[in-house]
Scaffold this motif. Structure first.
Motif, mmCIF file in Angstrom:
data_model
loop_
_atom_site.group_PDB
_atom_site.id
_atom_site.type_symbol
_atom_site.label_atom_id
_atom_site.label_comp_id
_atom_site.label_asym_id
_atom_site.label_seq_id
_atom_site.Cartn_x
_atom_site.Cartn_y
_atom_site.Cartn_z
ATOM 1 N N PHE A 83 0.822 -1.229 0.044
ATOM 2 C CA PHE A 83 -0.171 0.262 -0.037
ATOM 3 C C PHE A 83 0.783 1.134 0.008
ATOM 4 N N SER A 84 1.801 1.153 0.862
ATOM 5 C CA SER A 84 3.023 2.202 0.933
ATOM 6 C C SER A 84 3.642 2.526 -0.390
ATOM 7 N N THR A 85 4.198 1.338 -0.805
ATOM 8 C CA THR A 85 4.959 1.209 -2.184
ATOM 9 C C THR A 85 4.142 1.967 -3.123
ATOM 10 N N ARG A 87 1.549 4.004 -2.960
ATOM 11 C CA ARG A 87 1.263 5.604 -2.698
ATOM 12 C C ARG A 87 2.539 6.253 -2.846
ATOM 13 N N GLU A 88 3.852 5.822 -2.638
ATOM 14 C CA GLU A 88 4.955 6.377 -2.735
ATOM 15 C C GLU A 88 5.266 6.762 -4.435
ATOM 16 N N GLU A 91 3.018 9.385 -5.586
ATOM 17 C CA GLU A 91 3.475 10.671 -5.295
ATOM 18 C C GLU A 91 4.522 11.196 -5.858
ATOM 19 N N GLN A 108 -9.926 -5.835 -0.060
ATOM 20 C CA GLN A 108 -8.961 -4.698 0.059
ATOM 21 C C GLN A 108 -8.866 -3.889 -1.208
ATOM 22 N N ASP A 110 -10.731 -1.339 -2.550
ATOM 23 C CA ASP A 110 -11.026 0.081 -2.501
ATOM 24 C C ASP A 110 -9.807 0.802 -1.760
ATOM 25 N N TYR A 111 -9.082 0.105 -0.837
ATOM 26 C CA TYR A 111 -7.885 0.797 -0.398
ATOM 27 C C TYR A 111 -6.653 0.692 -1.272
ATOM 28 N N ARG A 114 -7.310 3.251 -3.820
ATOM 29 C CA ARG A 114 -7.005 4.322 -3.339
ATOM 30 C C ARG A 114 -5.393 4.930 -3.045
ATOM 31 N N CYS A 115 -4.918 3.984 -2.882
ATOM 32 C CA CYS A 115 -3.212 3.895 -2.969
ATOM 33 C C CYS A 115 -2.666 3.975 -4.320
ATOM 34 N N GLY A 144 -7.251 12.666 1.741
ATOM 35 C CA GLY A 144 -6.774 12.732 0.397
ATOM 36 C C GLY A 144 -6.299 11.205 -0.221
#
Lengths: 162, 554
Positions: A83-85, A87-88, A91, A108, A110-111, A114-115, A144
């Motif tokens: 999830f963090s991978t 997102r980063e 970004e 999972q 939807d999350y 969103r990521c 966000g």
């Protein structure tokens, strides 16, 4: 490799969300270069990368525009590093396909979306159907995220709700 | 307190629908038990020894009287007419039926409550000072920031599958009642003297459990608008690098220790570079919007007659005056007092409250306390705003339900986890130990003579009863299949938080009251002047206690 069906469902959003089953669109892991072996001088030839949880991917940051697909493999669905991978990567401006693969579960999606994931590999058509419904359900959220950069408190203001 | 608008309500309502679907898929066999587990946990549902346990969020420990009435109602209709207040200010039901949990969540949504993220490896309910907004010496009211962070952490897409649970506590008072140094992240809010803006000191890596560690200052003077992006950076570093191979080494404290505080801080800074200033930066308008929900009540000053009447009662009624002295505290608003309601009645486990008691507290809050109730880290409740003109009636009413026992901050005001009577993790039953101690030290004169003593009991290493930071800590251990108890001394919470030292070999359950008595007698023999237990301990050290307790063995 899981057996896959011919599902290829598309959902309109800021990204195109593909729920990929067995089809020509399938991103075979064999086409991907493992991120641990990926080198910047291979630009152009290796546009598809596979990241497994825990692997360093910082050497991709300067070359994100040259990549067409990044597959993030979940070793087990409770391992949330992917999830963090995702997102980063978003970004840092990655705009190619971001594929969730491995042992994530349909609850999972939807999350994951969103990521920043826009493509999901499922083992069966029925799971892909559930995923499609979930991705279409248009839920209210506070934060966000990769689909909607404004947190609710800024959207509330814009919508004049307060 | 904060009132949902239609969007907040929709978020909670849609979660109920989602969980109903997940539970139905689980019950029909469509959803495997392993896949259902993290989903139910993120909705507060554990599978316990006898039945599921449902933990309901009480954000930063504030409840309306209407919400408390609803909890009483749920306890009657879906449980066994009582509930339990946890050390993280939440409510727990011990006997709900799994298939009916979605209905309970729907009932809760009707009064703007939920069970979201009260367990599981995610950001848990945020806790704060139980006296926020009414305490003397407070730098500012932390509740608006708590609510902003509640919204940010609720259903956060990135942090729902962390290596382990993640607990945040916030205070804005020099006297720390929120145990910020015993949390994964502790936030200390201050007012910037030059700009009048809010600053946050962020502590990281505190926690109890198997490896008790006191948190360290990670970032000083962070302007509060950056709090969300900074926390996202911090938790992202944890999510990416925290250990996942061993759940006992998976908390952030282990990562911080292994990485080193300086290196960890640098990693967070690097992660923050990517996020700082993004739209999640908290706007002044949002702080203003949320703060408006926490405006102080329209306090009515008592008349001269009412004040005189109150003082006459204090002079003439020794029991009333003792209750005022023991169970109430000064309020920052003239003419008001803060009323504590110890949930330490005989015959009930510490923190337990019956449906009748909940209804009484709700009625008193409505009638005399602007409709607000708080829950506390010490497993008690608070009516934060009682006019002195109403104190006598409140006291009389509380007595009808055994809620006016003047034991606050005494030995008998103990913290205790549910233990082996309910919890499937526990090595030992903690509740009977608490009861045996309460029964042995019943005399108020003796309790008052002992002065303030914090006694905390945990049924296992997970330390839900916070035994490490009790002045006296008791821990249930398993010794060849039998329940034994280890005693530690000298722990404390607050700004000088420290972890207690183990006294020595553990004891059988029956011996615990006697051992506690020896420890207390040792204190009484050694204390100088007005020294409290912990002051005497600091002066004479653990050896004097050790000798007294293990004298027989020599």
């Amino acid at each position: 490799m899981q057996t896959l069906t011919d599902t290829n469902l598309q959902i309109q959003s800021r990204y195109q969300l593909n729920v990929v089953g067995e089809s020509e669109n399938l991103i075979l892991r064999e086409q991907c270069c493992p991120v641990t072996q990926w080198r910047s001088d291979s630009e152009g030839s290796l546009r598809k990368v596979l990241i497994t949880a825990g692997e360093d991917f910082s050497h991709l940051f300067d070359h994100l525009a040259s990549l067409s697909h990044i597959v993030v493999e979940f070793p087990v669905f409770t391992d949330g590093r992917g999830f963090s991978t995702a997102r980063e990567l978003r970004e840092r401006g990655y705009s190619g396909n971001l594929v969730a693969a491995g042992d994530f579960i349909v609850d999972q999606v939807d999350y994951l979306a969103r990521c920043g994931f826009d493509t999901f590999e499922f083992s069966s058509k029925s799971l892909a159907e559930i995923a499609r419904r979930k991705l279409n359900s248009n839920q209210e959220v506070y934060q966000g995220d990769a689909l909607q950069p404004l947190p609710l408190f800024r959207r509330r203001r814009a919508a004049g709700v307060i | 307190m904060y009132q949902y608008d239609h969007i907040d309500q929709a978020i909670v309502d849609q979660r109920v629908i989602q969980f109903r679907d997940q539970t139905q898929r689980f019950l029909s066999g469509e959803l495997a038990s392993e896949a259902y587990q993290p989903l139910r946990l993120q909705n507060g549902l554990y599978i316990q020894r006898h039945a599921p346990m449902l933990r309901i969020a009480v954000p930063y420990g504030t409840l309306s009287s209407q919400q408390l009435r609803k909890l009483a109602d749920i306890s009657r209709r879906y449980d066994r007419s009582y509930a339990h207040v946890s050390t993280r200010q939440n409510f727990q039901f011990n006997w709900p039926e799994l298939a009916r949990v979605p209905d309970i969540l729907a009932e809760l949504a009707g009064v703007q409550m939920h069970a979201i993220q009260t367990s599981g490896n995610c950001i848990r309910n945020i806790t704060t000072d139980e006296l926020a907004g009414v305490a003397l010496g407070e730098r500012l009211d932390p509740r608006p920031i708590c609510e902003i962070l509640r919204q940010w952490s609720t259903l956060h897409p990135e942090f729902a599958f962390l290596p382990r649970k993640f607990k945040i506590a916030i205070t804005a008072n020099p006297e720390d009642r929120a145990a910020i140094l015993a949390h994964d992240v502790g936030i200390d809010l201050k007012v910037d003297t030059t700009s009048a803006g809010i600053l946050a000191d962020v502590y990281v890596g505190g926690g109890l459990g198997r490896t008790p560690i006191i948190g360290n200052l990670l970032k000083a003077d962070l302007p509060v608008e950056h709090l969300i992006t900074y926390l996202e950076a911090l938790i992202r570093v944890y999510n990416q690098f925290g250990r996942r191979d061993n759940k006992y080494k998976a908390r952030i404290k282990i990562l911080v220790k292994a990485t080193g505080l300086t290196e960890f801080a640098e990693r967070v800074e690097r992660a923050w570079d990517l996020l700082k200033g993004n739209p999640s930066t908290i706007s002044a308008e949002e702080i203003e919007r949320v703060s408006a929900h926490f405006a102080l009540p329209d306090y009515r000053l008592p008349s001269e007659d009412e004040v005189k009447n109150y003082h006459d009662r204090l002079d003439s009624d020794a029991l009333f005056s003792r209750w005022i002295e023991r169970n109430t505290r000064r309020h920052k608003q003239e003419g008001h007092r803060i009323v504590y309601i110890p949930l330490k009645s005989h015959g009930l486990a510490p923190g337990d409250i019956t449906a009748d008691q909940m209804e009484l507290v709700a009625r008193l809050a409505e009638q005399y306390g602007y409709g607000i109730v708080r829950t506390t880290h010490q497993q008690n409740m608070v009516l934060p705003d009682i006019n002195v003109a109403s104190l006598y009636e409140v006291w009389q009413s509380l007595q009808t339900e055994q809620l006016a026992q003047p034991v606050l901050n005494t030995l008998n005001d103990m913290i205790c986890c549910p233990g082996g009577d309910f919890c499937s993790l526990a090595n030992a039953k903690s509740i009977p130990v608490a009861e045996a101690i309460q029964a042995r030290f019943e005399s108020f004169d003796f309790l008052y003579d002992l002065g303030p003593i914090e006694l905390n009991i945990s049924g296992c290493m997970n330390a839900c009863g916070h035994h490490h930071i009790g002045h006296i800590g008791i821990l249930g251990v398993d010794k060849k299949g039998r329940e034994f108890f280890q005693v530690c001394l000298g722990g404390r919470q607050g700004r000088e938080a420290s972890v207690g030292k183990i006294l020595g070999p553990s004891f059988e359950q029956e011996r615990i009251p006697e051992i506690i008595e020896i420890i207390l007698q040792t204190y009484i023999e050694h204390r100088a002047n007005e020294e409290t237990f912990i002051e005497t301990y600091d002066r004479i050290g653990i050896d004097a206690f050790k000798e007294a307790v293990y004298a027989d063995a020599h």
